[in-house]
Write an enzyme that holds these catalytic residues in place. Structure first.
Site, PDB file in Angstrom:
ATOM      1  N   ARG A 123       0.830  -1.189   0.000  1.00 55.49           N
ATOM      2  CA  ARG A 123       0.000   0.000   0.000  1.00 55.49           C
ATOM      3  C   ARG A 123       0.875   1.255   0.000  1.00 55.49           C
ATOM      4  O   ARG A 123       1.954   1.257   0.612  1.00 55.49           O
ATOM      5  CB  ARG A 123      -0.848  -0.030   1.272  1.00 55.49           C
ATOM      6  CG  ARG A 123      -1.826   1.104   1.467  1.00 55.49           C
ATOM      7  CD  ARG A 123      -2.931   1.067   0.475  1.00 55.49           C
ATOM      8  NE  ARG A 123      -4.112   1.769   0.964  1.00 55.49           N
ATOM      9  CZ  ARG A 123      -5.141   2.088   0.179  1.00 55.49           C
ATOM     10  NH1 ARG A 123      -5.146   1.792  -1.105  1.00 55.49           N
ATOM     11  NH2 ARG A 123      -6.196   2.695   0.686  1.00 55.49           N
ATOM     12  N   THR A 396      -9.386   0.594  -9.549  1.00 51.66           N
ATOM     13  CA  THR A 396      -8.660  -0.533  -9.019  1.00 51.66           C
ATOM     14  C   THR A 396      -8.766  -1.679  -9.995  1.00 51.66           C
ATOM     15  O   THR A 396      -9.689  -1.706 -10.801  1.00 51.66           O
ATOM     16  CB  THR A 396      -9.323  -0.897  -7.664  1.00 51.66           C
ATOM     17  OG1 THR A 396      -9.335   0.274  -6.886  1.00 51.66           O
ATOM     18  CG2 THR A 396      -8.648  -2.029  -6.960  1.00 51.66           C
ATOM     19  N   THR A 414      -4.193  -0.611  -7.228  1.00 53.06           N
ATOM     20  CA  THR A 414      -5.027   0.547  -7.534  1.00 53.06           C
ATOM     21  C   THR A 414      -4.233   1.836  -7.540  1.00 53.06           C
ATOM     22  O   THR A 414      -3.170   1.929  -6.910  1.00 53.06           O
ATOM     23  CB  THR A 414      -6.165   0.676  -6.497  1.00 53.06           C
ATOM     24  OG1 THR A 414      -7.103   1.656  -6.941  1.00 53.06           O
ATOM     25  CG2 THR A 414      -5.665   1.083  -5.120  1.00 53.06           C
ATOM     26  N   ASN A 416      -6.538   4.237  -7.046  1.00 50.23           N
ATOM     27  CA  ASN A 416      -7.784   4.732  -6.475  1.00 50.23           C
ATOM     28  C   ASN A 416      -8.770   5.107  -7.578  1.00 50.23           C
ATOM     29  O   ASN A 416      -9.379   4.234  -8.142  1.00 50.23           O
ATOM     30  CB  ASN A 416      -7.546   5.856  -5.471  1.00 50.23           C
ATOM     31  CG  ASN A 416      -8.694   5.977  -4.491  1.00 50.23           C
ATOM     32  OD1 ASN A 416      -9.560   5.106  -4.455  1.00 50.23           O
ATOM     33  ND2 ASN A 416      -8.741   7.024  -3.704  1.00 50.23           N
ATOM     34  N   ASP A 438      -8.267   7.980   0.790  1.00 51.32           N
ATOM     35  CA  ASP A 438      -8.714   6.850   1.605  1.00 51.32           C
ATOM     36  C   ASP A 438      -8.475   7.083   3.099  1.00 51.32           C
ATOM     37  O   ASP A 438      -8.947   6.315   3.938  1.00 51.32           O
ATOM     38  CB  ASP A 438      -8.034   5.546   1.169  1.00 51.32           C
ATOM     39  CG  ASP A 438      -8.703   4.944  -0.070  1.00 51.32           C
ATOM     40  OD1 ASP A 438      -9.808   5.393  -0.418  1.00 51.32           O
ATOM     41  OD2 ASP A 438      -8.128   4.040  -0.680  1.00 51.32           O
ATOM     42  N   SER A 467      -7.616   0.593   3.407  1.00 50.95           N
ATOM     43  CA  SER A 467      -8.112   0.150   2.101  1.00 50.95           C
ATOM     44  C   SER A 467      -9.257  -0.834   2.275  1.00 50.95           C
ATOM     45  O   SER A 467      -9.432  -1.425   3.342  1.00 50.95           O
ATOM     46  CB  SER A 467      -6.974  -0.536   1.351  1.00 50.95           C
ATOM     47  OG  SER A 467      -7.442  -1.134   0.171  1.00 50.95           O
ATOM     48  N   GLY A 489     -13.739  -1.417  -6.813  1.00 52.30           N
ATOM     49  CA  GLY A 489     -15.020  -0.852  -6.391  1.00 52.30           C
ATOM     50  C   GLY A 489     -15.032  -0.256  -4.996  1.00 52.30           C
ATOM     51  O   GLY A 489     -16.106  -0.132  -4.396  1.00 52.30           O
ATOM     52  N   GLY A 490     -13.847   0.105  -4.441  1.00 50.98           N
ATOM     53  CA  GLY A 490     -13.849   0.722  -3.111  1.00 50.98           C
ATOM     54  C   GLY A 490     -14.529  -0.212  -2.116  1.00 50.98           C
ATOM     55  O   GLY A 490     -14.272  -1.420  -2.105  1.00 50.98           O
TER      56      GLY A 490
HETATM   57  O1  DON Z   1      -8.063   0.934  -1.379  1.00 49.67           O
HETATM   58  C1  DON Z   1      -9.254   1.170  -1.541  1.00 49.67           C
HETATM   59  O2  DON Z   1     -10.135   0.698  -0.860  1.00 49.67           O
HETATM   60  C2  DON Z   1      -9.653   2.094  -2.685  1.00 49.67           C
HETATM   61  N1  DON Z   1      -8.555   2.959  -3.003  1.00 49.67           N
HETATM   62  C3  DON Z   1     -10.063   1.254  -3.853  1.00 49.67           C
HETATM   63  C4  DON Z   1     -10.546   2.088  -4.993  1.00 49.67           C
HETATM   64  C5  DON Z   1     -11.294   1.339  -6.003  1.00 49.67           C
HETATM   65  O3  DON Z   1     -11.544   0.172  -5.881  1.00 49.67           O
HETATM   66  C6  DON Z   1     -11.770   2.127  -7.148  1.00 49.67           C
HETATM   67  N2  DON Z   1     -12.330   1.282  -8.156  1.00 49.67           N
HETATM   68  N3  DON Z   1     -13.364   1.382  -8.657  1.00 49.67           N
END
Ligand code: DON
Length: 584
Positions: A123, A396, A414, A416, A438, A467, A489-490
Site C-alpha cells: 500500500r 482498481t 489501484t 484509487n 482513503d 483500504s 469498487g472501493g
Molecule cells: O483501497 C481502496 O479501498 C480504494 N482505493 C479502492 C478504490 C477502487 O476500488 C476504485 N475502483 N473502482
C-alpha cells in the site's frame, strides 16, 4: 458498461493460447458438483448459464486481455503462478493505465502448493510532509477536493516494490523475464481496444489538466480503438527497473522525475520519501466459512477482516436461506452493515494503530453480532454502535493466477480513482495515485466512496491509508484451492467478494453465474442499499422496503476470479466489464 466484444476479439487475435471468452458454450469444466442453475429477476440484464473460460492446467485472469497474455507467456516459459501474476501486474501498468499502475499500490494473498501462505502489503504511505488536516480548508473547515485531484492527493507508490518483492520471494524466472512483456508493450506499442478508448474519453478533462494529455491525446485528439499506443517514457522506466530492481524506481532518474513533478505541482513526495518506501509482509487473515478456509488480506486493508466478519455473521444465522429470497438479502445486508461499522471504527494501519483482528473475526463475536440484528425489520445504523467494547487508548483492478503445481495468487492494485490523481509523471510515463482520499480527511465527512471513517485512519506521515481491497483465496473442505478472487469498487469490493463466495459456497453456482448474479451493497452509511438496476425482483424489493430498508441504484464493483472445477480451472472477469483470461 464497457464494450467487451472488442476486448474479447483482441484476446482472440493477439493472445496466443487465449481461451474461450465468457459466454462461449461447451467448455468441459463442469464444477465438482453439478452447478445450481439460478433464476435471476426478470429485469436482470445478464442471462444465467454462460460459461467462464476453461483451462486444464493453469490460468491468469485480469481486466485486460494483453495483461493476462503476458502472464501466460511466463507460464509457458516454465514460470509459476507468481511469475505470471507479476508479469500481469507490470503489463497492466502499460495496457490498462486507468487502474494498472507503477504509481499506485496494492495487496497480494499467496498460497503455495506446499501449504505456505503469505500476504504482501504494498500500500502507498503518506509522504513525510503530510499533516493531519492537510485536506481541510482552514477558512471553511470543510474537506477540500485536494485528496482526490492533483499532486497532494498522492501517497508514496508501493506498486513496483510490491511486484518485485513478490517475485523475489516466490517467483522462479528472472526479473528481466517477468518485465519483458510489459516492456515490449510499452516500447513497441499495442493496439488500443474499446475499453481503453472509452475510459480515456470519459476522463479526458482530468488527464488533460496534467502532463499525460500529450501522450494519450496526441494532437488534442483522444486515442481511438485501433490506434497504436507507444509509451517510450514508461519503457525507459521499466528498463531501469529491469537493470536495478527497486533502486531503478525508488532512486535515480525515476525518483528524480517524480519528485520534480511534485515540486512543480505543489505535491509533497520527495526523493527521500521514495527511497524510504518499504513493503510489509504480513500473515493472512484466516477465517472459515461453512467448512471452507478463507485466506484474506489483513490491515492495512480492511478487506479481509470485513469479508470474514460478514461471512461469520451470515453463517451464525444457520444454513443459507434460498437464493434470491427476502431472508437471504436481509441477513446478508445486515451482516455487511455490522462489519462496516466495525471497519470504520477499528481498522487502520497496524503499524500505527493496534487493530483487534482476532476479536473481529471470532465466531463467538459473530454470534453476538448476529443477535443484534432483527430478522423482521431493518435496524438503523444510527442505533448500532461498533460491536467491541471501547478500545483503550473508482480505480482498481484485480488479477488472479494459478499454476500446474497448485500455487495461487490473488492480487489487487489501484491508483484509487480512474487515472488516479490525474497527475502523470513526464520523463517516467505513469499516473500517480490519489490514495490520500482513503484517509479520514475530516471525521464525519464522507470520502469519494461515501465512507465515513474514524479517528484511527487520520492522516499521518509515513502511515498507510485504510483500504477495502480484498484479494482472497478460498480453500475447499479438503484444503485445495477453490476460488482465487478479488475486485475493484472501493467498499463494494468487500461486499462483492463476499457475494461471489456465497454464490459458489452457499448456492453452488457455476463461476459465470456467481459473477453474473445481481449484487447488492450496504455499508451502514449512507443508510440505503446500493443495488443494480433490475437486480431485485419486484416482490423482494417491496418486502425489503416494507421492513424498513431504503434503496439507491448504482454499480457494485467488478470482480475477477478463478474457480477450480473438475479437470482444471474456470476463470472470468465480471461480465459487466472488460477483461481477459489466458490459460492452457
Ligand atoms: O483501497 C481502496 O479501498 C480504494 N482505493 C479502492 C478504490 C477502487 O476500488 C476504485 N475502483 N473502482
Amino acid at each position: 458498461m464497457k464494450t467487451r466484444i472488442a476486448a474479447a476479439l483482441l484476446v482472440a487475435v493477439l493472445a496466443p493460447g487465449a481461451c474461450r471468452a465468457p459466454g462461449a458454450a461447451g467448455a468441459p469444466g463442469a464444477a465438482d458438483r453439478p452447478p445450481f442453475a439460478p433464476t435471476f429477476p426478470t429485469g436482470w440484464r445478464i442471462a444465467p448459464g454462460g460459461r467462464a473460460t476453461f483451462a486444464p492446467r493453469e490460468m491468469v485472469a485480469s481486466n485486460a486481455p494483453l495483461a493476462s497474455a503476458a502472464g501466460l507467456e511466463l507460464l509457458t516459459a516454465g514460470g509459476n503462478a507468481i511469475d505470471a501474476a507479476v508479469a500481469t501486474g507490470f503489463a497492466l501498468a502499460v495496457v490498462y493505465p486507468e487502474a494498472g499502475n507503477l504509481g499506485g499500490g496494492g495487496y497480494a494473498v499467496i498460497r503455495m502448493a506446499d501449504g505456505r501462505t503469505a500476504a504482501l502489503d504494498y500500500r502507498e504511505v503518506a509522504p513525510g510532509g503530510a499533516t493531519r488536516n492537510m485536506f481541510v480548508d482552514p477558512a471553511t473547515g470543510e474537506a477540500t477536493d485536494a485528496s482526490v485531484i492533483g499532486h497532494l492527493a498522492s501517497g508514496v507508490p508501493g506498486a513496483v516494490a510490491g511486484l518485485l518483492a513478490t517475485h523475489e520471494r516466490f517467483g522462479v524466472r528472472s526479473r528481466a523475464e517477468v518485465i519483458a512483456p510489459a516492456l515490449r508493450y510499452a516500447r513497441d506499442g499495442f493496439i488500443v481496444d474499446s475499453a481503453l478508448a472509452a475510459s480515456l474519453r470519459t476522463d479526458s478533462a482530468l488527464i488533460c489538466r496534467f502532463a499525460g494529455c500529450a501522450r494519450f491525446f496526441p494532437g488534442g485528439r483522444a486515442l481511438r480503438m485501433g490506434d497504436t499506443l507507444r509509451q517510450p517514457e514508461l519503457a525507459r522506466t521499466l528498463e531501469l527497473i529491469v537493470a536495478s530492481g527497486v533502486d531503478g524506481f525508488y532512486r535515480g532518474p525515476v525518483a528524480q522525475a517524480v519528485a520534480a513533478e511534485m515540486r512543480r505541482g505543489g505535491g509533497l513526495i520527495t526523493q527521500q520519501d521514495l527511497a524510504s518506501y518499504r513493503v510489509a509482509w504480513r500473515t493472512p487473515v484466516t477465517g472459515t466459512y461453512r467448512g471452507h478456509t478463507v485466506l484474506a488480506m489483513p490491515p492495512s486493508s480492511s478487506g479481509g477482516i470485513t469479508v470474514v466478519e460478514a461471512l461469520n455473521i451470515i453463517e451464525a444465522f444457520g444454513p443459507p436461506a434460498p437464493y434470491g429470497s427476502l431472508t437471504s438479502f436481509h441477513r446478508m445486508l445486515g451482516a455487511f452493515q455490522l462489519a462496516f461499522i466495525d471497519r470504520n471504527e477499528y481498522l487502520a494501519d497496524p503499524n500505527v494503530i493496534s487493530v483487534p483482528v482476532e476479536q473481529l473475526i471470532d465466531k463467538a463475536y459473530a454470534r453476538r453480532q448476529r443477535a443484534r440484528l432483527d430478522d423482521r425489520r431493518y435496524v438503523s445504523t444510527r442505533d448500532l454502535a461498533p460491536g467491541l467494547a471501547r478500545r483503550e487508548g473508482e480505480h482498481t483492478t484485480h488479477y488472479s493466477a494459478v499454476d500446474r503445481y497448485g500455487n495461487a495468487i490473488a492480487t489487487t492494485t489501484t491508483i484509487n480513482s480512474l487515472f488516479g490523481s490525474g497527475v502523470w509523471v513526464p520523463d517516467a510515463g505513469f499516473f500517480m495515485n490519489n490514495e490520500m482520499d482513503d484517509f479520514t480527511a475530516r471525521p464525519g465527512t464522507p470520502n469519494q466512496f461515501g465512507l465515513i471513517q474514524g479517528e484511527a485512519n487520520a492522516v499521518a506521515p509515513g502511515k498507510r491509508m485504510l483500504s477495502a481491497m480484498s484479494p482472497t483465496i478460498v480453500l475447499d473442505q479438503s484444503g485445495q484451492v477453490l476460488l482465487v478472487l478479488g475486485s475493484r469498487g472501493g467498499p463494494r469490493i468487500i461486499t462483492g467478494v463476499a457475494q461471489v463466495i456465497m454464490n459458489v459456497v452457499d448456492h453452488g453456482m457455476s463461476l459465470f453465474d456467481a459473477m453474473a448474479a445481481p449484487r447488492a451493497h450496504f455499508q451502514g452509511f449512507p443508510e440505503s442499499i446500493r443495488h443494480e438496476a433490475g437486480g431485485f425482483s419486484g416482490p423482494v424489493l417491496d418486502s425489503l422496503a416494507a421492513i424498513g430498508w431504503s434503496f439507491e441504484v448504482g454499480t457494485t464493483g467488478s470482480p475477477v476470479a478463478i474457480h477450480r472445477v473438475r479437470g482444471g480451472w474456470e476463470g472470468t472477469w465480471d461480465p459487466r466489464d472488460a477483461g481477459g483470461v489466458s490459460g492452457r
